[in-house]
Design an enzyme around this catalytic site. Sequence first.
Site, PDB file in Angstrom:
ATOM      1  N   LYS A  89     -10.273   7.441  -2.430  1.00  0.00           N
ATOM      2  CA  LYS A  89      -8.893   7.618  -1.926  1.00  0.00           C
ATOM      3  C   LYS A  89      -7.924   6.863  -2.838  1.00  0.00           C
ATOM      4  O   LYS A  89      -6.916   7.411  -3.280  1.00  0.00           O
ATOM      5  CB  LYS A  89      -8.766   7.068  -0.515  1.00  0.00           C
ATOM      6  N   ASN A  90      -8.261   5.614  -3.179  1.00  0.00           N
ATOM      7  CA  ASN A  90      -7.341   4.780  -3.963  1.00  0.00           C
ATOM      8  C   ASN A  90      -7.400   5.093  -5.452  1.00  0.00           C
ATOM      9  O   ASN A  90      -6.740   4.442  -6.256  1.00  0.00           O
ATOM     10  CB  ASN A  90      -7.612   3.300  -3.694  1.00  0.00           C
TER      11      ASN A  90
ATOM     12  N   CYS B  16       3.407  -2.679   6.818  1.00  0.00           N
ATOM     13  CA  CYS B  16       2.531  -1.896   7.699  1.00  0.00           C
ATOM     14  C   CYS B  16       1.725  -2.913   8.490  1.00  0.00           C
ATOM     15  O   CYS B  16       1.991  -4.113   8.450  1.00  0.00           O
ATOM     16  CB  CYS B  16       1.632  -0.992   6.863  1.00  0.00           C
TER      17      CYS B  16
ATOM     18  N   ARG C  81       3.959  -6.314   2.512  1.00  0.00           N
ATOM     19  CA  ARG C  81       3.735  -5.477   1.332  1.00  0.00           C
ATOM     20  C   ARG C  81       5.039  -5.216   0.571  1.00  0.00           C
ATOM     21  O   ARG C  81       5.485  -4.090   0.432  1.00  0.00           O
ATOM     22  CB  ARG C  81       3.047  -4.179   1.729  1.00  0.00           C
TER      23      ARG C  81
ATOM     24  N   ASP D 170     -10.597  -4.598   1.111  1.00  0.00           N
ATOM     25  CA  ASP D 170     -10.802  -3.375   1.916  1.00  0.00           C
ATOM     26  C   ASP D 170     -12.178  -3.337   2.557  1.00  0.00           C
ATOM     27  O   ASP D 170     -12.470  -2.419   3.325  1.00  0.00           O
ATOM     28  CB  ASP D 170     -10.612  -2.126   1.041  1.00  0.00           C
TER      29      ASP D 170
ATOM     30  N   ARG E 218      -6.959   8.367   7.718  1.00  0.00           N
ATOM     31  CA  ARG E 218      -6.268   8.198   6.440  1.00  0.00           C
ATOM     32  C   ARG E 218      -7.252   7.934   5.314  1.00  0.00           C
ATOM     33  O   ARG E 218      -6.966   8.220   4.149  1.00  0.00           O
ATOM     34  CB  ARG E 218      -5.287   7.023   6.504  1.00  0.00           C
TER      35      ARG E 218
HETATM   36  C1  EPZ Z   1      -3.848  -1.024  -2.948  1.00  0.00           C
HETATM   37  O1  EPZ Z   1      -2.700  -1.295  -2.173  1.00  0.00           O
HETATM   38  C2  EPZ Z   1      -4.751  -0.198  -2.047  1.00  0.00           C
HETATM   39  N1  EPZ Z   1      -4.076   1.055  -1.688  1.00  0.00           N
HETATM   40  C3  EPZ Z   1      -5.084  -0.993  -0.786  1.00  0.00           C
HETATM   41  O2  EPZ Z   1      -5.996  -0.211  -0.017  1.00  0.00           O
HETATM   42  C4  EPZ Z   1      -5.791  -2.281  -1.204  1.00  0.00           C
HETATM   43  O3  EPZ Z   1      -6.039  -3.060  -0.059  1.00  0.00           O
HETATM   44  C5  EPZ Z   1      -4.896  -3.068  -2.174  1.00  0.00           C
HETATM   45  O4  EPZ Z   1      -4.547  -2.229  -3.306  1.00  0.00           O
HETATM   46  C6  EPZ Z   1      -5.572  -4.324  -2.695  1.00  0.00           C
HETATM   47  O5  EPZ Z   1      -6.765  -3.989  -3.334  1.00  0.00           O
HETATM   48  C7  EPZ Z   1      -4.051   2.069  -2.594  1.00  0.00           C
HETATM   49  O6  EPZ Z   1      -4.541   1.942  -3.701  1.00  0.00           O
HETATM   50  C8  EPZ Z   1      -3.384   3.348  -2.148  1.00  0.00           C
HETATM   51  P1  EPZ Z   1      -1.364  -4.630  -3.934  1.00  0.00           P
HETATM   52  P2  EPZ Z   1      -1.410  -1.976  -2.898  1.00  0.00           P
HETATM   53  O7  EPZ Z   1      -0.060  -4.221  -4.524  1.00  0.00           O
HETATM   54  O8  EPZ Z   1      -1.260  -1.451  -4.269  1.00  0.00           O
HETATM   55  C9  EPZ Z   1       1.387  -8.244  -2.567  1.00  0.00           C
HETATM   56  C10 EPZ Z   1      -6.914   0.708   1.927  1.00  0.00           C
HETATM   57  O9  EPZ Z   1      -7.359   0.219   2.975  1.00  0.00           O
HETATM   58  N2  EPZ Z   1       2.425  -7.598  -3.400  1.00  0.00           N
HETATM   59  O10 EPZ Z   1      -2.472  -5.044  -4.825  1.00  0.00           O
HETATM   60  O11 EPZ Z   1      -0.257  -1.881  -1.974  1.00  0.00           O
HETATM   61  C11 EPZ Z   1       1.130  -7.446  -1.307  1.00  0.00           C
HETATM   62  O12 EPZ Z   1       2.047  -7.825  -0.313  1.00  0.00           O
HETATM   63  C12 EPZ Z   1      -5.628   0.181   1.317  1.00  0.00           C
HETATM   64  O13 EPZ Z   1      -7.446   1.653   1.279  1.00  0.00           O
HETATM   65  C13 EPZ Z   1       3.631  -8.253  -3.603  1.00  0.00           C
HETATM   66  O14 EPZ Z   1       3.839  -9.359  -3.110  1.00  0.00           O
HETATM   67  O15 EPZ Z   1      -1.905  -3.510  -2.961  1.00  0.00           O
HETATM   68  C14 EPZ Z   1      -0.276  -7.817  -0.944  1.00  0.00           C
HETATM   69  O16 EPZ Z   1      -0.257  -9.019  -0.200  1.00  0.00           O
HETATM   70  C15 EPZ Z   1      -5.041  -0.957   2.152  1.00  0.00           C
HETATM   71  N3  EPZ Z   1       4.597  -7.637  -4.353  1.00  0.00           N
HETATM   72  C16 EPZ Z   1      -0.943  -8.072  -2.303  1.00  0.00           C
HETATM   73  O17 EPZ Z   1       0.124  -8.230  -3.251  1.00  0.00           O
HETATM   74  C17 EPZ Z   1       4.385  -6.394  -4.925  1.00  0.00           C
HETATM   75  O18 EPZ Z   1       5.291  -5.891  -5.619  1.00  0.00           O
HETATM   76  C18 EPZ Z   1      -1.846  -6.939  -2.772  1.00  0.00           C
HETATM   77  O19 EPZ Z   1      -1.046  -5.794  -2.876  1.00  0.00           O
HETATM   78  C19 EPZ Z   1       3.151  -5.752  -4.705  1.00  0.00           C
HETATM   79  C20 EPZ Z   1       2.182  -6.372  -3.946  1.00  0.00           C
END
Ligand code: EPZ
Length: 428
Positions: A22-23, A116, A121, A317, A409
């Site tokens: 998915k990701n 969410c 996020r 995850d 999802r």
């Molecule tokens: C991706 O989300 C995945 N989703 C998530 O999977 C996964 O948990 C996550 O990466 C971490 O591995 C998809 O790929 C569609 P991040 P993403 O940006 O990109 C903070 C699932 O269950 N952050 O690495 O949104 C954020 O708040 C989903 O399949 C900032 O502070 O994750 C979080 O605490 C859930 N500022 C942390 O970084 C930003 O600009 C990780 O977020 C971006 C992120």
Amino acid sequence: MDSYHITGGEKLAGDHRLKGAKNGVLPILAATVLTGEPCEICSCPSLSDVHTMVEILRSLGCSVTWDEDNIRVDAKTVDQWEIPERLMKGMRSSVFLMGPLLARCGQVAMTQPGGCAIGDRPIDIHLSGLRMLGAEIEEDPHRIVCRARRLTGATIRMEFPSVGATENLMMAAAAACGETHIIHPAREPEIEDLQNFLNACGAQVAGAGTGEIVICGVGDRRAAGPGSGTAPLSGCVHRVIPDRIEAGTYLAAAAITGGEIRLLDSAPSQMAQTLARLKEAGCRVKVDKTSIWLTAPRRLRSVREIKTLPYPGFPTDMQSQFLSLLTLAEGESKITETIFENRFKHVDGLLRMGADVAVDGRTAHITGVAGLHGARVQAEDLRGGAALVLAGLAAEGETVVENICHIDRGYDKLEVVLNDLGAKIERI
Ligand code: EPZ
């Protein structure tokens, strides 16, 4: 809202063939906006998030056909640069359409993605990186508008290895003029898969999976810059990597029910931490290049400490699913969630099923119990919902998991797969 009705106590046994990640498929579908010739994305799972992304691409002017596991995108004409609010609300990861749309149309508008269930996020890392590539960004509490007459390569040092921000910046930089260095990027396998897709479409990206990604933008080779609507990249055929989190979830299902499973079309080399922890919990695990065999012990052993970390650390995850496992393991275990600030929402449901878990901030302390009993519980997020299903498979009696739209999802026909493996689960 649909719910799952589970009669616990059945040991799982059998084979499961994995689908694409998915990701992995979501950012790659977003990247098709950069292409002017047809792309064929193979091994796509039929998930609600993927359906939403397909709808968004259609709303932007792409023609998309989905047959079996393959999605064909023709982004020859991309004549919209605004993501429809109802689709944005449906899936916050539409955020990584920002980079591609900015590169293709010279502008992009979307509603604030908002938080969410698992956390706020924010997207500050995305926006600061796009600004460094030359984007002008206007924000109000409701909307974001980005514009860029021209994208120019830059050196971007990421304060945190955000997966989505890394993907957004790779896609924007691929179409920029000049060279971009992304320092301290996310290293997830899905990043490498996106790199391979972009390169197959004529981009020049290297270093995914390491501490620095170098992108030589094709902007210089492009006839007209962003906004001209001409596509910077060509098309390709690409097979998405297997879903390592789907794999971990089914391994955990076999482990928690004292059963056994063989996963096919998997990538065990991308699952080192998950497999190591399953072994630590007493499971017997054997792998070859694309298969994983797991046999559960009679009783799972506790795992002293797990911390979720950016890849290659233990994946956030898989945290919820592992927590369910450990509620039945002999002894004390500890899980610390370092990535998201609110990812223990499934604990309430586990407590109602008789688990002994104490959450203290970002750490959950688990004392194993001899057994769980069925209860009526609510899924509040994707992986937390899956974790409640796992607990229901092992619990004595009937468990009802409500609001399973969250689970849809990220899992393609979860009840069909589990019933084929011997579980008793029904979607109502
Ligand atoms: C991706 O989300 C995945 N989703 C998530 O999977 C996964 O948990 C996550 O990466 C971490 O591995 C998809 O790929 C569609 P991040 P993403 O940006 O990109 C903070 C699932 O269950 N952050 O690495 O949104 C954020 O708040 C989903 O399949 C900032 O502070 O994750 C979080 O605490 C859930 N500022 C942390 O970084 C930003 O600009 C990780 O977020 C971006 C992120």
